[in-house]
Design an enzyme around this catalytic site. Structure first.
Site, PDB file in Angstrom:
ATOM      1  N   GLU A   1      41.982  47.530  48.200  1.00  0.00           N
ATOM      2  CA  GLU A   1      43.094  47.237  49.123  1.00  0.00           C
ATOM      3  C   GLU A   1      44.087  48.374  49.338  1.00  0.00           C
ATOM      4  OE1 GLU A   1      44.751  43.561  47.597  1.00  0.00           O
ATOM      5  OE2 GLU A   1      42.924  42.449  48.029  1.00  0.00           O
TER       6      GLU A   1
ATOM      7  N   GLU B   1      33.768  38.957  47.945  1.00  0.00           N
ATOM      8  CA  GLU B   1      34.648  37.852  47.504  1.00  0.00           C
ATOM      9  C   GLU B   1      34.601  36.709  48.504  1.00  0.00           C
ATOM     10  OE1 GLU B   1      38.650  39.235  46.721  1.00  0.00           O
ATOM     11  OE2 GLU B   1      37.950  41.101  45.832  1.00  0.00           O
TER      12      GLU B   1
HETATM   13  C1  GLA Z   1      41.963  39.814  46.133  1.00  0.00           C
HETATM   14  C2  GLA Z   1      41.413  40.500  44.879  1.00  0.00           C
HETATM   15  C3  GLA Z   1      40.698  39.531  44.018  1.00  0.00           C
HETATM   16  C4  GLA Z   1      41.426  38.228  43.875  1.00  0.00           C
HETATM   17  C5  GLA Z   1      41.699  37.653  45.207  1.00  0.00           C
HETATM   18  C6  GLA Z   1      42.318  36.298  45.028  1.00  0.00           C
HETATM   19  O1  GLA Z   1      41.024  39.584  47.064  1.00  0.00           O
HETATM   20  O2  GLA Z   1      40.581  41.588  45.149  1.00  0.00           O
HETATM   21  O3  GLA Z   1      40.538  40.087  42.749  1.00  0.00           O
HETATM   22  O4  GLA Z   1      42.626  38.394  43.180  1.00  0.00           O
HETATM   23  O5  GLA Z   1      42.535  38.565  45.894  1.00  0.00           O
HETATM   24  O6  GLA Z   1      41.682  35.564  44.035  1.00  0.00           O
END
Ligand code: GLA
Length: 332
Positions: free
Chosen positions: A134, A242
């Site tokens: 990020e 994710e």
């Molecule tokens: C972001 C992070 C993850 C997690 C999500 C929420 O995407 O990369 O590790 O914390 O937020 O669960």
């Protein structure tokens, strides 16, 4: 549990199938689902800097070690998540012994030490590291997120961090991971950054699309295709890192539902069907697809963006049974 078709087995000639896990997930019904349907796991939190290295002279390996053991015992691999991120990182990393902001040298030295310890402990089971998480700014007209890492390590920090990880693990795929990076506003910024990194010879192998999606986004498939093609044109592999498909648009704060409506479940089924057909189409560049959780029994979406509001974003239901979405993606 019924012997239903294994998801990971179905996709064994396509890409790895992963789930984010807590240690509790390694047992019971979730443990059974993991063993049957997945061949990759990611620690949901246990390997984040703040969790695994809470104090300068103290690492807490307990949970991550259990996950590694589970993976090794069940013929699975792990994604290592994550080294450099603006969240869930211990404050001590950025402070000197007088409580003032640490120098570049000190932070670099600490990061190198951290990466060395974590890589050496887990690299036998980890096939991909989220090296930087990020780093792109959401605000229009700004390219980079202003973080302590960037402020202290300097503008070139992303390349430096990839080099540090590469020096400790020359085999795993090194990934840049972010959310919304298939949406045009952020995709172009990400493409620009990745292109520069590639041109500068950064040891980066791929890009992670977090894929925190929802059932209402009509642009998703178009955006996804375009993003995959753009990133792949840089010679990068793509990992879906994710994934969840929320029942709610981000702006929707309704709290009245105790279960998903049949319309929602149907839309979710369609979205999963469509995204997996795109994933299959791009199997030459996609190397893994990870869900951010195991079943709807527990998901971080139950607390985000609305605390305490139940969501049902995954392919197994609250009782760990396969949903219609599951059936769609194993049947093609
Ligand atoms: C972001 C992070 C993850 C997690 C999500 C929420 O995407 O990369 O590790 O914390 O937020 O669960």
């Amino acid at each position: 549990m019924q012997k239903i078709q294994s998801l990971a087995e179905t996709y064994k000639n396509y890409f790895k199938i992963g789930a984010a896990v807590t240690v509790e997930d390694l047992q019971g019904l979730h443990g059974d689902l993991l063993k049957r349907h997945f061949n990759s796991i990611t620690a949901e939190n246990a390997m984040k800097f703040g969790e695994i290295h809470p104090k300068e002279d103290w690492y807490d390996f307990e949970k991550a070690d259990k996950m590694k053991e589970f993976a090794l015992n069940n013929n699975m691999k792990m994604r290592g998540h994550t080294f450099v991120w603006h969240n869930q990182t211990s404050d001590w990393v950025f402070l000197d012994k007088n409580g003032r902001e640490a120098s570049r040298e000190l932070v670099l030295e600490r990061l190198k030490e951290h990466v060395k310890v974590v890589c050496n402990r887990y690299k036998d089971v980890v096939y991909a590291w989220d090296v930087v998480n990020e780093a792109i700014e959401d605000k229009l007209n700004e390219q980079y997120r202003d973080t302590k890492w960037r402020r202290i390590l300097g503008e070139d920090y992303i390349k430096t961090v990839f080099e540090i990880v590469k020096a400790e693990d020359s085999e795993a795929a090194l990934i840049y991971n972010d959310y919304n990076n298939e949406i045009p506003y952020k995709m172009e910024k990400t493409y620009k950054m990745l292109k520069e990194l590639v041109e500068k010879g950064t040891p980066m192998d791929g890009v992670g699309l977090q894929a925190h999606w929802n059932i209402w986004d009509r642009n998703l498939i178009g955006n996804l295709r375009k993003a995959i093609e753009r990133y792949a044109s840089l010679g990068l592999q793509i990992q879906i890192t994710e994934m969840d498909v929320s029942m709610f648009e981000f702006e929707d704060r309704r709290k009245d539902l105790v279960e998903p409506t049949s319309e929602m479940l149907y839309l979710q089924e369609m979205v999963y069907d469509n995204i997996f057909s795109v994933f299959r189409e791009y199997k030459d560049v996609i190397t893994s697809v990870t869900f951010w959780g195991v079943s709807d029994k527990y998901t971080w979406k139950d607390n985000f963006p609305v605390p305490g509001r139940k969501d049902w974003p995954l392919i197994f239901d609250v009782k760990s049974q396969p949903k219609a979405s599951f059936n769609r993606i194993v049947d093609f």
